[in-house]
Design an enzyme around this catalytic site. Structure first.
Site, short mmCIF file in Angstrom:
data_model
loop_
_atom_site.label_atom_id
_atom_site.label_comp_id
_atom_site.label_asym_id
_atom_site.label_seq_id
_atom_site.Cartn_x
_atom_site.Cartn_y
_atom_site.Cartn_z
N LYS A 86 69.23 50.33 -61.27
CA LYS A 86 68.09 49.66 -61.89
C LYS A 86 66.87 50.57 -61.78
O LYS A 86 66.66 51.21 -60.73
CB LYS A 86 67.86 48.33 -61.18
CG LYS A 86 66.78 47.44 -61.78
CD LYS A 86 66.74 46.10 -61.05
CE LYS A 86 65.72 45.15 -61.63
NZ LYS A 86 65.71 43.84 -60.94
N SER A 143 65.97 39.90 -63.95
CA SER A 143 65.42 41.12 -64.50
C SER A 143 66.39 42.30 -64.50
O SER A 143 66.17 43.27 -65.21
CB SER A 143 64.16 41.50 -63.74
OG SER A 143 64.49 41.82 -62.40
N SER A 163 67.35 37.88 -59.80
CA SER A 163 67.50 38.98 -60.76
C SER A 163 68.81 39.74 -60.71
O SER A 163 69.09 40.52 -61.62
CB SER A 163 66.35 39.96 -60.60
OG SER A 163 65.26 39.49 -61.34
N1 GLN Z 1 63.28 35.65 -62.91
C1 GLN Z 1 62.55 35.59 -61.67
C2 GLN Z 1 61.11 35.97 -61.91
O1 GLN Z 1 60.76 36.14 -63.01
C3 GLN Z 1 63.19 36.46 -60.64
C4 GLN Z 1 62.95 37.88 -60.87
C5 GLN Z 1 63.59 38.74 -59.85
O2 GLN Z 1 64.44 38.30 -59.08
N2 GLN Z 1 63.15 39.98 -59.80
O3 GLN Z 1 60.36 36.11 -61.00
#
Ligand code: GLN
Length: 495
Positions: free
Chosen positions: A81, A156, A180
């Site tokens: 990532k 994400s 994420s």
């Molecule tokens: N979707 C969640 C957010 O927008 C989690 C994101 C993540 O785990 N980086 O914060």
């Protein structure tokens, strides 16, 4: 048709490499051929490191020829990532503000993967700074779900998930602050593990919310998750929250049966908003698990309804503080101004996208004098109570089972203009970060439209191995994880 080596799992590739029926150079070339074939449709990557990957693969083959191979990851292509720092390789967090940032050092997990002999394929797409659930917040365009190119791969870590599901990497690392790793794993039909907080060093992970962030694997099956976790975890002097691990290794501890295991399902998880197909698939998973000797019981997590509000106070608060460092001076993009304040303003205005700005404003607000007690402090108190609920539940249960997401993958654009709807897609995942526990997502079915569905197993602190053991035994008797998306050039064709 011959199966392309790109479609192998880590353990299958490791077996073929060990048997010398496949070389790492052949495997790496197959992965890059696959990338060339499908990447224009999928857009999983922001940056490819093909030349370096082939050099690493050749080095791995030389080690193997000299009988100096380093274990199951040696010679296996892995994607990262793009919020994990890689020395000499751009690390953008999918943000314009870091567009030209090239870190001078590797994240600890990257150092460890390299030490294990893994071949790094490149850097995958994400929502800017990992804020989001769809990759639509990337400054460089969304990734697409290999199961349906009109749909999001989740986020994400959506680029990592799309890359693995499309066989553009054998496996990948992501980060998980509120879901994420797990949400994209579920939406792309993969296994994804959020390790216990403290198990994996965060050094070199560009911080989102430091009390929630963990790095973990996205892989084609649970066995691969265990292999990757074992490679990246353990104490690191550079991260004071990392923990010295004792006892058997996670791959050893995740072998064995699951006879007699008690699994809890919270009644609060099955309420409105849960798609009936997801509910049916998660419910259906109980049958093979019962046959394997697990028993199920209903539990209650009274504060579950507060998990999302707590998360959306704590996470932006920490994010606003972490993102203060991007000021146009030390890293990345800089816009000139008449004085320093104007320079900061212009750099940050031009460098950050809308969701990032929203989080910074929200976080700054809840931390500001007058609102700190009403919002941030209250959220921290509620977080402690939520943790107690989970600890109580895990006294009478060895693991908990929940849906991973309320629905299968949604369409690109469907929630992009409605942040609240987007936030709701994290409803099953954020608690686990708030309470610091491990959680594993495993594919458990498909919707009528052919989209993958995942279930989530939540465990006791540092007992990641029990989750991996349940997931691996489940995968021994099911084949949801073996299906491939109907993309061209998949070696074997569609489902
Ligand atoms: N979707 C969640 C957010 O927008 C989690 C994101 C993540 O785990 N980086 O914060």
């Amino acid at each position: 048709m011959m199966k392309s080596p790109a479609s192998l799992t880590i353990h299958e590739a490791a077996a073929a490499l060990r048997a010398k029926t496949l070389s790492s150079v052949e495997l790496t070339k197959a992965v890059f051929e696959r990338i060339r074939a499908v990447e224009p449709q999928v857009h999983a990557y922001l940056h490819l490191t093909e030349e370096d990957a082939l050099a690493q693969a050749a080095a791995s083959d030389r080690r193997r020829a000299a009988e100096e191979s380093r274990g199951p990851l040696d010679g296996v292509p892995i994607a990262l990532k793009d919020n994990l720092c890689t020395r000499g390789v751009p690390t953008t967090c999918a943000s314009k503000i870091l567009e030209r940032f090239v870190p001078p050092y590797d994240a600890t997990v990257v150092t460890r993967l390299r030490a294990a002999g893994a071949v790094i394929t490149g850097k995958t797409n994400l929502d800017e700074f990992a804020f989001g659930s769809s990759t639509e917040n990337s400054a460089f365009g969304p990734s697409r779900n290999p199961w349906d190119l009109d749909r999001v791969p989740g986020g994400s870590s959506g680029g990592s998930a799309a890359a693995v599901a499309a066989d553009e990497a054998i496996a990948a690392l992501g980060s998980d602050t509120g879901g994420s790793i797990r949400q994209p794993a579920a939406l792309c039909g993969l296994a994804g593990l959020k390790p216990t907080y403290g198990r994996v060093s965060r050094y070199g992970l560009i911080a989102f919310a430091s009390s929630l962030d963990q790095i973990g694997p996205l892989a084609k099956d649970v066995e691969d998750c265990a292999i990757l976790e074992e490679a990246i975890e353990g104490w690191d002097a550079a991260d004071s929250t990392s923990v010295r691990l004792e006892g058997p290794s996670v791959t050893q501890a995740s072998a064995g049966d699951i006879q007699g295991l008690r699994i809890g399902i919270a009644k609060e998880w099955l309420g409105t908003g849960l798609d009936p197909e997801v509910r049916a698939a998660v419910d259906g998973a109980r049958v093979p698990l019962e046959k394997l000797g697990c028993t199920f019981r209903e539990i209650s997590l009274p504060l579950q309804d507060y998990a999302l509000p707590i998360y959306y106070l704590v996470a932006p608060a920490e994010a606003s503080s972490n993102l203060a460092r991007f000021d146009g001076v030390k890293y990345g993009r800089r816009e000139d101004g008449a004085n320093i304040v104007e320079m900061y303003k212009k750099s940050r205005s031009a460098g950050f996208g809308p969701e990032t700005k929203r989080r910074i404003i929200l976080g700054t607000y809840v931390l500001s004098a007058g609102y700190y007690d009403a919002y941030y402090l209250k959220a921290l108190k509620a977080r402690t109570r939520l943790r107690q609920d989970y600890l109580d539940a895990l006294k009478e249960c060895d693991a908990l089972l929940s849906p991973a997401t309320p629905t299968p993958a949604f369409r690109i654009g469907e929630k992009a203009d409605d942040p609240l709807q987007m936030y709701l897609s994290d409803i099953y995942t954020v608690s686990v970060n708030l309470v610091g526990l491990p959680a594993l997502v495993v594919p458990c079915g498909f919707s009528a439209a052919g989209l993958p569905i995942g279930m989530q197993l939540i465990g006791r602190a540092f007992d990641d191995a029990t989750l991996l053991r349940v997931g691996a035994r489940y995968q021994n008797v099911t084949d949801w994880h073996r299906r491939k998306p109907p993309l061209p050039d998949s070696g074997e064709g569609g489902v």
